[in-house]
Design a protein around this motif. Structure first.
Motif, PDB file in Angstrom:
ATOM      1  N   LYS A  29       0.819  -1.210   0.000  1.00  0.00           N
ATOM      2  CA  LYS A  29       0.000   0.000   0.000  1.00  0.00           C
ATOM      3  C   LYS A  29       0.858   1.267   0.000  1.00  0.00           C
ATOM      4  CE  LYS A  29      -4.328  -1.519   0.299  1.00  0.00           C
ATOM      5  NZ  LYS A  29      -5.417  -1.134  -0.626  1.00  0.00           N
ATOM      6  N   ILE A  30       1.916   1.265   0.823  1.00  0.00           N
ATOM      7  CA  ILE A  30       2.753   2.470   0.875  1.00  0.00           C
ATOM      8  C   ILE A  30       3.541   2.614  -0.421  1.00  0.00           C
ATOM      9  CG2 ILE A  30       4.864   1.533   1.937  1.00  0.00           C
ATOM     10  CD1 ILE A  30       4.799   4.051   3.750  1.00  0.00           C
ATOM     11  N   ASN A  31       3.910   1.489  -1.016  1.00  0.00           N
ATOM     12  CA  ASN A  31       4.577   1.514  -2.320  1.00  0.00           C
ATOM     13  C   ASN A  31       3.654   2.154  -3.354  1.00  0.00           C
ATOM     14  OD1 ASN A  31       6.032   1.035  -4.613  1.00  0.00           O
ATOM     15  ND2 ASN A  31       6.335  -1.144  -4.266  1.00  0.00           N
ATOM     16  N   LYS A  32       2.409   1.707  -3.375  1.00  0.00           N
ATOM     17  CA  LYS A  32       1.429   2.242  -4.320  1.00  0.00           C
ATOM     18  C   LYS A  32       1.187   3.729  -4.065  1.00  0.00           C
ATOM     19  CE  LYS A  32      -3.280   1.413  -6.010  1.00  0.00           C
ATOM     20  NZ  LYS A  32      -4.497   0.560  -5.849  1.00  0.00           N
ATOM     21  N   HIS A  33       1.135   4.113  -2.789  1.00  0.00           N
ATOM     22  CA  HIS A  33       0.921   5.523  -2.432  1.00  0.00           C
ATOM     23  C   HIS A  33       2.049   6.403  -2.961  1.00  0.00           C
ATOM     24  CE1 HIS A  33       0.019   9.025   0.139  1.00  0.00           C
ATOM     25  NE2 HIS A  33       1.324   9.087   0.330  1.00  0.00           N
ATOM     26  N   ILE A  34       3.282   5.950  -2.802  1.00  0.00           N
ATOM     27  CA  ILE A  34       4.427   6.742  -3.249  1.00  0.00           C
ATOM     28  C   ILE A  34       4.423   6.880  -4.769  1.00  0.00           C
ATOM     29  CG2 ILE A  34       6.947   6.845  -3.349  1.00  0.00           C
ATOM     30  CD1 ILE A  34       6.992   5.521  -0.597  1.00  0.00           C
ATOM     31  N   VAL A  35       4.197   5.781  -5.463  1.00  0.00           N
ATOM     32  CA  VAL A  35       4.170   5.820  -6.933  1.00  0.00           C
ATOM     33  C   VAL A  35       3.058   6.742  -7.423  1.00  0.00           C
ATOM     34  CG1 VAL A  35       3.760   4.471  -9.014  1.00  0.00           C
ATOM     35  CG2 VAL A  35       5.203   3.542  -7.201  1.00  0.00           C
ATOM     36  N   LYS A  36       1.886   6.664  -6.792  1.00  0.00           N
ATOM     37  CA  LYS A  36       0.736   7.477  -7.202  1.00  0.00           C
ATOM     38  C   LYS A  36       0.982   8.959  -6.988  1.00  0.00           C
ATOM     39  CE  LYS A  36      -4.162   8.250  -6.173  1.00  0.00           C
ATOM     40  NZ  LYS A  36      -5.322   7.827  -5.330  1.00  0.00           N
TER      41      LYS A  36
END
Length: 299
Positions: A213-220
């Motif tokens: 989730k945090i990976n996705k948040h950073i990329v987004k």
């Protein structure tokens, strides 16, 4: 258990490894670049060292007063050589300075490039003329203040400056130190903080869900700063933060090769949602994190 937590805190710091190579996206700029970021330091930080005669109230008036005093100091003590443009100098320089708990200049740093070498000593010389500032106090404790500035130099024109970040050191605050002693690392906390969307998963999947989730948040939310792209700035920044007992993100700190990259890292982490806090034996605890992000300028 107490000894185990203390050893783990000193030797293990939850590190989520992400390395990004991303394309530049929209990032706020304006005209000659004076409006560098959307971050407003004078609105985010209200306690900081300031000039003794800056007594106005409100972040807007304090911004104007502090900036005008710094510009006055520079325009009085530094003249840009008329032939500087012929040295491939685009007129843009980033630098910072720190004051100690007595309001006196403690250190300076200039984010140098080959074309700015000729003016770096001049900038450092001006900063050394900085008067003793009015000390900031938080909870009756004097704190040091760091300023990150962007300067625009044009031969024959007044020097213009913009404060793009303010860093107030709270390391000396006993309350902050006491809270940090109770931090429990991500790798050993009983129940890890729950990112929204992970609640219905099996407990054994909470850690991996958090990381995804945090990976996705950073990329987004990532946006390579346009100004950093123009300057060819890249490199690795380390972002430290805490998920507090109420699930909110607190104490965001960054270290990196350039303030533009640090600001981008802080902006991303500040957008993290409210989470279910981490727990030990059913009791909410503070959980610290350290996330390295590598900005690779591939333009």
């Amino acid at each position: 258990m107490k000894l185990k937590l203390k050893i783990a805190f000193n030797t293990l710091f939850a590190t989520l490894l992400f390395t990004f190579t991303l394309s530049a996206q929209y990032y706020q700029t304006h005209g000659d670049g004076i409006e560098i970021t959307s971050y407003r330091p004078f609105e985010e930080v209200t306690d900081y060292a300031n000039f003794s005669n800056c007594t106005a109230n409100g972040p807007g008036e304090q911004n104007i007063c502090f900036t005008s005093k710094i510009e006055e100091l520079f325009n009085k003590n530094l003249k840009v050589p008329k032939d500087s443009i012929s040295q491939n100098f685009n007129g843009k320089v980033y630098f910072n300075f720190f004051t100690d708990v007595k309001g006196k200049l403690e250190s300076t740093e200039i984010f140098s490039r080959p074309e700015t070498k000729f003016i770096e000593k001049k900038i450092d010389g001006v900063l050394k003329k900085l008067p003793t500032l009015k000390v900031a106090t938080i909870k009756d404790t004097a704190v040091s203040t760091g300023y990150v500035l962007y300067a625009k130099f044009n031969p024959g024109e007044p020097i213009r400056l913009k404060v793009i970040d303010i860093k107030v050191s709270k390391e000396s605050l006993k309350e902050e130190e006491k809270e940090a002693e109770d931090d429990v690392p991500f790798v050993i906390v009983d129940d890890v903080p729950l990112f929204p969307g992970c609640e219905d998963m099996a407990k054994s999947s909470w850690r991996s869900c958090f990381q995804k989730k945090i990976n996705k948040h950073i990329v987004k939310n990532f946006s390579y700063p346009e100004e950093a792209k123009k300057l060819g700035v890249g490199g690795r920044i380390n972002i430290m933060f805490v998920i507090d007992k109420d699930g909110s993100v607190k104490n965001i700190r960054t270290r990196g090769p350039h303030p533009l990259l640090e600001l981008e890292g802080r902006r991303i982490i500040a957008k993290l949602p409210l989470m279910t806090p981490g727990k030990v034996k059913g009791k909410a605890v503070r959980v610290p994190f350290s996330i390295p992000i590598t900005f690779r300028n591939v333009f």
